[in-house]
Design an enzyme around this catalytic site. Structure first.
Site, PDB file in Angstrom:
ATOM      1  N   GLU A   1       0.836  -1.205   0.000  1.00 24.98           N
ATOM      2  CA  GLU A   1       0.000   0.000   0.000  1.00 24.98           C
ATOM      3  C   GLU A   1       0.873   1.259   0.000  1.00 24.98           C
ATOM      4  O   GLU A   1       0.666   2.170  -0.768  1.00 24.98           O
ATOM      5  CB  GLU A   1      -0.929  -0.001   1.215  1.00 24.98           C
ATOM      6  CG  GLU A   1      -1.825   1.232   1.254  1.00 24.98           C
ATOM      7  CD  GLU A   1      -2.834   1.212   2.392  1.00 24.98           C
ATOM      8  OE1 GLU A   1      -3.059   0.133   2.973  1.00 24.98           O
ATOM      9  OE2 GLU A   1      -3.386   2.280   2.701  1.00 24.98           O
TER      10      GLU A   1
ATOM     11  N   ARG B   1      -7.306   2.968  14.196  1.00 24.08           N
ATOM     12  CA  ARG B   1      -8.170   1.793  14.020  1.00 24.08           C
ATOM     13  C   ARG B   1      -8.061   0.867  15.234  1.00 24.08           C
ATOM     14  O   ARG B   1      -9.056   0.298  15.674  1.00 24.08           O
ATOM     15  CB  ARG B   1      -7.847   1.037  12.729  1.00 24.08           C
ATOM     16  CG  ARG B   1      -8.807  -0.108  12.469  1.00 24.08           C
ATOM     17  CD  ARG B   1      -8.681  -0.687  11.072  1.00 24.08           C
ATOM     18  NE  ARG B   1      -9.388   0.078  10.067  1.00 24.08           N
ATOM     19  CZ  ARG B   1     -10.652  -0.141   9.694  1.00 24.08           C
ATOM     20  NH1 ARG B   1     -11.357  -1.102  10.265  1.00 24.08           N
ATOM     21  NH2 ARG B   1     -11.214   0.593   8.753  1.00 24.08           N
TER      22      ARG B   1
ATOM     23  N   GLU C   1     -10.582  -8.155   5.450  1.00 22.89           N
ATOM     24  CA  GLU C   1      -9.866  -8.117   6.723  1.00 22.89           C
ATOM     25  C   GLU C   1     -10.615  -8.740   7.910  1.00 22.89           C
ATOM     26  O   GLU C   1      -9.982  -9.326   8.799  1.00 22.89           O
ATOM     27  CB  GLU C   1      -9.535  -6.658   7.063  1.00 22.89           C
ATOM     28  CG  GLU C   1      -8.597  -6.023   6.064  1.00 22.89           C
ATOM     29  CD  GLU C   1      -8.446  -4.532   6.299  1.00 22.89           C
ATOM     30  OE1 GLU C   1      -7.396  -4.119   6.775  1.00 22.89           O
ATOM     31  OE2 GLU C   1      -9.409  -3.795   6.011  1.00 22.89           O
TER      32      GLU C   1
END
Ligand SMILES: Cc1cc2nc3c(=O)[nH]c(=O)nc-3n(C[C@H](O)[C@H](O)[C@H](O)COP(=O)(O)OP(=O)(O)OC[C@H]3O[C@@H](n4cnc5c(N)ncnc54)[C@H](O)[C@@H]3O)c2cc1C
Ligand code: FES
Ligand code: FES
Length: 1344
Positions: free
Chosen positions: A808, A886, A1277
């Site tokens: 990413e 997160r 995920e």
């Protein structure tokens, strides 16, 4: 004079290679002896189906089949799967090499059944591992004399040399088992409802019915049936290659080129590692593969004589033939046991017995057994025509130094057989991080001879003992003093305990022990001795041993695994979406025709790059000397920060990194420069010759603890509150505090990072082909570094061989650096990062430290939670703050804590920057949450199951970030899974099992999970798509997402076909490209189907409306798709559309106002049951049940693939995968700041034999999700955390053992629960002797 003799003989030798590849003859006159077979196939023959995944024999992506006629008289052909990355091309002279391309091809429509079944059973996701797996399976089938005798067991064992990071293995095993004769015995219930699919059973059977009596095989070339090996001499430009065919010729060559003047080589499995990774150089290689005298194996009345030049596979089958304990006292069985878990099938097929002995590895598996069996080595040399026998005991002098002269050759090993009258016992033991393909942490060969004193009362006296160990010193070592002390003693537990104490004294290990784990090794040594003691007892008299202790004697006999998938009935209103459309590239992947970035052909003039990396964690660069590098033939240039035409500053969210380090290096593995050369080999050589002088700087901060102490943080502390946690904690009936450490995780995508930069010098444009999840960011940062506008840079990506978040952001800097190099030289430049470099440079999942303070009632209801989280970001910002956010938002998992405070700090350290990884901080926080649950349950002496159920959020509850839970399915998932998994009954069976077995314990756990779907950075929640319909009705679709194996393109094609109302086969996606869809968000956070799917739907509906208008005007309502498209064209209707979507109502993370929101939550639950060997830490996952809410699935089989793959990746994260960095406190034995675990040999991801023995996956029925495309839910995920159910089940197995030892206090199990942590948590008399002061609380070292 000496050399002349050798050349004289070499002139009579053949000086070229002759072999066949896929049925075609190859004669190679200009071979370089250092070329590997893989390199030759890919670069000389253009056969790119075989992949380079690791270059060290650890992943199997390069597997090919090598067949050879070994007896021209009988025509017997030997088939061996081999690792193309280790085998030298010179080794295949006279052989037939079959690659995946040889089996079948999509373009020729002649797929081999192995290829088609693997594709049709969803056994391929990213496809990078697939060709290797196909070849392993083909090899297994081919090497059997009769393919119809293949059993499921054979199949499970044959895949021990292949890794897959995507699928979780179950679908591959299913496809493979369709070739087994005993498939009918699959212990799987056939579903009673016709609408439900049970793939393993139904689908496997539908294939079996089609099985021909024999499977098609690539024909062996007639010419090779008459091949008589001849001596070969190849003169390369750097090294020479000799292949003698007689012993005298070999001895003569060795005499001519003694010591370092030549290197003997058989399987090259060790020598290749030395030349590639340790950069050792040998001027001459002498292949000992074709010397008849080294290949003999015979059993005489007194001994086993085993030629040094037999492969381990040949040895294995001979030992099976000879195996008779009455004759050999267990010698054959011990060697068989050790060979079962020795490396992999591919390695055993080529590696030799002699190679293992002479290699003298201190962790060799065979040498301890040979030493315990009192083996002698037969050594020969030309001088004096002498034969010498050396005892194995005297052979190993010091680390990798052996008692062999410079010109000697090992010819055979002689193992004496015990006298028939003696009571002789020999056993082998090994414990590794992973069962399959892993070198032992400790291995042992234990042998004893006893004589009766009073056998009727079980009294036996020890006559002799030989205890040999690997992993307990710099060589294979024997516990000589211990052995002596045992002679004359009785065979009793007391005596063995004393022997353990004596052996520990004799074989001391400390914290500087290479490889670490001294306490565990000391414990294993005793565990093996104790197991051996009990084994001998059972042999002397079965009743000698208490039944409950028998569990220590024999290893777990692993049955064949199986699985089941249950898919709810789907809505009939959708034609394509909701069907299990096969992965669009799966056939191309199984034939090797799918091209990845490194498979793309080079343009003329292409150069190759290699990175020059920092070797210090914190230092100032004083000088860079490229002198030696610039003399390497083919050297073109060295590129560094001075060559960056634009900005050298770079970084994904914050530009706090440099493309090339200009002065201060912040970690080992930082990119200082790039060497550009005409060939890849030259680039690697030159990069290794660049000399960098450093001035070391302080401090060097490596761990979270260091960072906290030094206050080294990135950004401010993040805080999130709900209610009044301080007050609630003060008023709570009970409170508990604790700390949990969670280690990082390497992505281990099978395809490492690679890119190609092609400058176009006329218009200042640059095209990048990169294996990246983030094309737009790659484009943007490249443009920035080049000082040009983004519209001059195009980034294209066809497919990736896995990514998992690792591509990413961390893929970008190497790509930008390559672009700078390409612009500097004005020629295309390609970079392929080899596995070890990739692992050192691109960062991993963040390690976390989590402190908690929990308040709760006496019934176990939570009232308050105060948590502090720290993550180890490494040396730059990257995505670490977002990962922390997160994590903070997932600390509640599925439980209502009422009053919550969460604080998070991002620690800056001198490690490579850690980054996104599937779950993005969520799994770490979720593990901490469940640890808290377990802690509360242990404190209250409640079943954690009760505490979990009691505290589950209910519909409408607010999370700790004030988001109401709507369509909350967790209580339903929990209750349905308890029932379908038979949880309560199985809990009782586990208890009974644990009472009946002292040294094996079982554990069972149920867990739930919720995972927030949306980027927490609000602006990312957008996507665009471009739809082109051509006049013939074909549709070219482009969207912003990238395909990394997750099936995104397949789902997007289905959405387009559904929305347009055309046949799905009309829709094609070519690649992802920034010149077609601009400003794409990274393919990450599981939302790519949601976002891109909506954008595609939007574009398609625009076109659909235009077509509907034509249809409405036409009296013929049955116009075909092609006709309507044609009509539209002639009516000058636009057949192209751009679609756009931005997710509504997302506020992202707004911690100032203590709130955040996700679009929705994907939810799931899992039950895992495990069995643990408490003496070693070895364990098996007996059964896993997963129930997942995926809304209304877009593609059930692809979603199941994501669930199973994520579960196994989570299993790896929490139980097996351990990153080790050198530091100043935990791992002093390796260089501070350097990654020790940088390849599959040291870093272990789950393999085929870690798959649950019984794996059941169900999708929740009737759970629509109106918030996403076609009512589906994101799935990439969320299931990963469910792998933690095995972590807690293992913890329960440890608890059962500890309680039996009288230890009932709560203990912390940090993650990953490796075999070491599990064994050391099972505190007992053995751990006490290994670490006397702290054995009850001992914590294995970790890198956090
Ligand atoms: C992926 C992988 C996994 C592995 N796993 C294991 C494992 O689980 N357990 C384990 O013990 N080892 C393991 N090894 C180590 C290695 O495979 C073994 O030691 C193997 O037996 C070496 O055999 P070879 O024929 O390939 O040796 P080579 O690499 O060809 O040679 C090794 C050494 O032996 C010398 N040599 C070979 N034959 C002779 C001879 N006849 N006389 C004198 N010298 C000779 C060579 O000169 C060289 O020094 C592994 C290696 C790899 C790459
Ligand atoms: S590339 Fe050969 S085993 Fe990994
Ligand atoms: S499909 Fe196996 S690694 Fe991706």
């Amino acid at each position: 004079m000496v050399n002349e003799t050798a050349h004289e003989s070499s002139s009579s030798m053949v000086n070229y290679l002759s072999f066949f590849v896929n049925g075609k003859k190859v004669i190679e006159h200009n071979v370089e002896p250092e070329w590997t077979l893989l390199w030759f196939l890919r670069n000389k023959l253009g056969l790119t189906g075989s992949k380079l995944g690791c270059g060290e024999g650890g992943c199997g992506a390069c597997t090919v089949l090598v067949s050879q006629c070994v007896d021209p008289d009988s025509g017997h052909i030997e088939h061996r799967t081999v690792n193309g990355c280790l085998a030298l091309v010179c080794s295949v002279d006279g052989c037939h090499v079959i690659t995946v391309e040889g089996l079948g091809s999509v373009s020729k429509s002649n797929l081999h059944p192995i290829q088609s079944r693997l594709a049709e059973m969803f056994g391929s996701q990213c496809g990078f591992c697939t060709p290797g797996i196909i070849m392993s399976l083909y090899g297994t089938i081919t090497s059997l004399p009769n393919s119809s005798s293949l059993t499921m067991h054979d199949i499970e064992e044959s895949l021990d040399g292949n890794l897959c990071r995507c699928t979780g293995y179950r679908p591959i095993l299913d496809a493979a088992k369709t070739f087994a004769k005993d498939i009918n015995q699959l212990p799987c219930k056939k579903s009673s409802t016709s609408k439900i699919t049970s793939t393993t059973f139904d689908k496997c059977h539908s294939f079996v019915e089609k099985n021909p009596s024999s499977l098609s095989q690539v024909e062996f070339p007639q010419e090779l049936l008459h091949y008589i090996p001849q001596s070969i001499y190849i003169k390369g430009s750097l090294i020479e290659w000799y292949r003698p065919v007689t012993l005298s010729e070999l001895l003569h060559l060795r005499h001519t080129y003694p010591g370092s003047a030549s290197k003997l080589v058989f399987g090259n499995t060790e020598v290749q590692i030395e030349t590639k990774f340790k950069r050792l150089k040998y001027p001459r290689l002498i292949a000992v593969t074709h010397v008849k005298e080294l290949k003999e194996m015979q059993r005489t009345a007194n001994s086993l004589i085993l030629g040094a030049g037999v492969t381990l596979t040949q040895l294995q089958s001979k030992l099976v033939e000879w195996n008779d304990e009455k004759i050999d006292g267990g010698i054959c069985q011990s060697l068989i046991d050790q060979l079962k878990y020795f490396a992999s099938t591919q390695i055993r097929n080529v590696a030799s017995l002699g190679g293992n002995v002479v290699n003298a590895s201190p962790i060799s598996d065979l040498n301890p057994v040979l030493q315990a069996a009192n083996t002698e080595l037969e050594l020969r040399r030309t001088k004096d025509n002498s034969v010498r026998f050396v005892s194995m005991h005297e052979f190993f002098l010091s680390y990798r130094r052996i008692a062999m002269t410079d010109d000697e050759v090992l010819v055979a090993v002689h193992i004496p057989l015990p006298k028939p009258s003696t009571k002789y016992f020999l056993r082998a033991y090994k414990q590794a991080r992973r069962r399959d393909d892993d070198i032992g942490i400790v291995s042992a060969g234990l042998q004893v001879q006893v004589e009766p004193v009073k056998s009727e009362v079980n009294q036996w006296r020890i006559v002799s003992a030989r205890f040999s160990f690997g992993g307990m010193g710099p060589t294979t070592v024997m516990a000589i003093n211990t052995q002596k002390e045992l002679i004359g003693q009785l065979w009793t537990k007391t005596v063995i305990v004393k022997a353990c104490q004596s052996a520990l004294k004799e074989l001391p290990l400390d914290e500087m022990t290479p490889g670490g784990q001294p306490e565990y090794r000391r414990t294993l040594l005793q565990s093996f001795m104790f197991k051996f003691y009990l084994y001998v007892c059972t042999k002397l008299r079965p009743s000698f041993v208490d039944e409950v202790d028998l569990s220590a004697v024999y290893p777990y006999d692993r049955p064949v695994s199986h699985g089941q998938q249950i898919i709810p009935e789907r809505s009939e209103s959708q034609k394509v979406v909701g069907t299990s459309l096969p992965h669009r590239s799966s056939y191309l992947q199984t034939t090797g025709e799918a091209k990845y970035t490194d498979d793309m052909p080079s343009l003329p003039g292409t150069l190759h790059a290699a990175l020059v990396l920092s070797t210090q964690p914190h230092a100032r660069i004083k000088n860079i000397d490229i002198g030696a590098a610039s003399h390497v033939p083919g050297f073109v240039t060295f590129v560094n920060h001075q060559d960056v035409p634009g900005r050298n500053d770079t970084g994904d969210m914050v530009q706090d990194e440099e493309v090339f380090i200009s002065s201060i290096v912040q970690c080992v593995g930082a990119i200082i420069g790039i060497v550009v050369c005409e060939t890849e080999a030259a680039a690697y050589t030159a990069a290794g010759l660049i000399q960098i002088e450093y001035e070391l700087l302080t401090p060097t901060i490596l761990t979270i603890e260091d960072a906290i102490q030094q206050e080294s943080f990135i950004g401010d502390e993040q805080r999130l509150r709900q209610g009044n946690p301080e007050k609630a904690l003060a008023e709570a009936e009970h409170t508990l505090t604790g700390t949990l450490f969670i280690g990082g995780q390497e992505h281990f995508y099978l395809e490492t990072n690679c890119c190609m930069a092609i400058p176009s010098n006329d218009d200042h444009e640059l095209t990048l082909y990169s294996s990246t999840q983030n094309p737009s960011k790659t484009q943007e940062l490249t443009a920035l570094a080049l000082g040009i506008d983004s519209n001059r840079v195009t980034c294209r990506i066809k497919r990736m061989g896995g990514a998992f978040g690792g591509k990413e952001s961390r893929s970008i800097t190497p790509c930008v650096a390559t672009a700078v190099a390409a612009v500097k030289v004005g020629r295309p430049v390609r970079l392929n990062m080899e596995r070890d470099i990739d692992m050192c440079v691109t960062g991993q999942r963040h390690p976390f430290k989590i402190d908690y303070n929990i308040g709760f009632t006496s019934e176990g209801r939570f009232s308050a939670l105060d948590v502090r989280l720290w993550n180890n970001a490494g040396c730059s910002f990257d995505l670490s703050m977002n990962v922390m956010v997160r994590a903070m938002l997932h600390i509640d998992n599925t439980y209502q804590f009422h009053n919550v405070q969460v604080r998070g700090r991002v620690c800056k350290t001198n490690l490579p920057s850690n980054t996104a990884f599937r779950g993005f901080g969520g799994p770490q926080a979720l593990l901490a949450c469940e640890t808290i649950v377990e802690h509360v349950a242990a404190h209250l002496k409640l079943d954690p199951f009760v505490v979990r159920r009691l505290n589950l959020y209910q519909e409408g509850d607010l999370t700790h970030f004030a988001q109401p839970l709507e369509r909350w399915n967790i209580p339903r998932l929990f209750d349905e899974l308890v029932k379908s998994s038979d949880f309560i009954e199985r809990q009782k069976s586990v208890e009974t099992f644990n009472k009946l077995n002292t040294y094996r314990k079982r554990g069972i756990t149920i867990l739930t999970t919720k995972f927030g779907i949306a980027f927490t950075a609000k602006f990312f929640n957008q996507a665009a798509a471009l739809v082109h319909i051509y006049k013939d009705g074909s549709v070219l679709l482009t969207h912003g997402g990238t395909e990394m194996g997750q099936g995104l393109h397949t789902k997007m094609i289905a959405i387009a076909a559904e929305a347009l109302g055309c046949d799905v086969n009309k829709v094609h996606i070519s690649d992802t490209s920034t010149d077609k869809v601009a400003n794409t968000s990274p393919t990450a956070a599981s939302v790519s189907s949601d976002l891109n799917g909506m954008a595609i739907q939007n574009a398609c509906e625009q076109i659909r409306q235009r077509l509907d208008a034509i249809r409405a005007r036409d009296s013929n309502s049955h116009l075909s798709w092609e006709d309507i498209v044609k009509r539209a064209y002639f009516e000058r209707v636009d057949l192209c559309a751009h679609g756009f979507y931005s997710a509504p109502d997302i506020i992202g993370a707004d911690f100032v106002n203590n709130r955040a929101s996700y679009n929705y939550f994907t939810q799931g639950a899992a039950v895992s049951e495990v069995e643990l060997d408490t003496l070693t830490g070895d364990w098996h996952l007996l059964r896993a049940d997963i129930l997942m809410d995926v809304g209304t699935s877009l593609n059930p089989q692809i979603d199941i693939g994501q669930i199973e793959g994520a579960f196994i990746q989570g299993l790896g994260l929490f139980t097996m995968e351990e990153l080790i960095y050198g530091d100043y406190t935990q791992h002093k034995w390796t260089k501070p700041g350097a990654l020790f675990t940088r390849g599959p040999s040291t870093y272990k991801i789950p393999s085929f034999s870690d798959v649950p023995l019984d794996m059941r996956v169900s999708l929740l029925s009737d759970a629509p999700n109106p918030l996403a495309i076609y009512s589906s839910k994101a799935i990439g995920e969320p299931p990963l955390f469910l792998g933690a159910s095995a972590f807690f089940a293992l913890k329960h197995a440890c608890i059962a053992y500890r309680e039996q030892q009288g230890l009932s206090d709560y203990f912390t199990l940090h993650s990953p629960a490796t075999v070491e942590r599990l064994r050391m948590a099972c505190a007992d008399e053995f751990t006490q002797r290994a670490c006397p002061k702290e054995h009850e609380t001992f914590q294995a070292r970790g890198s956090y």
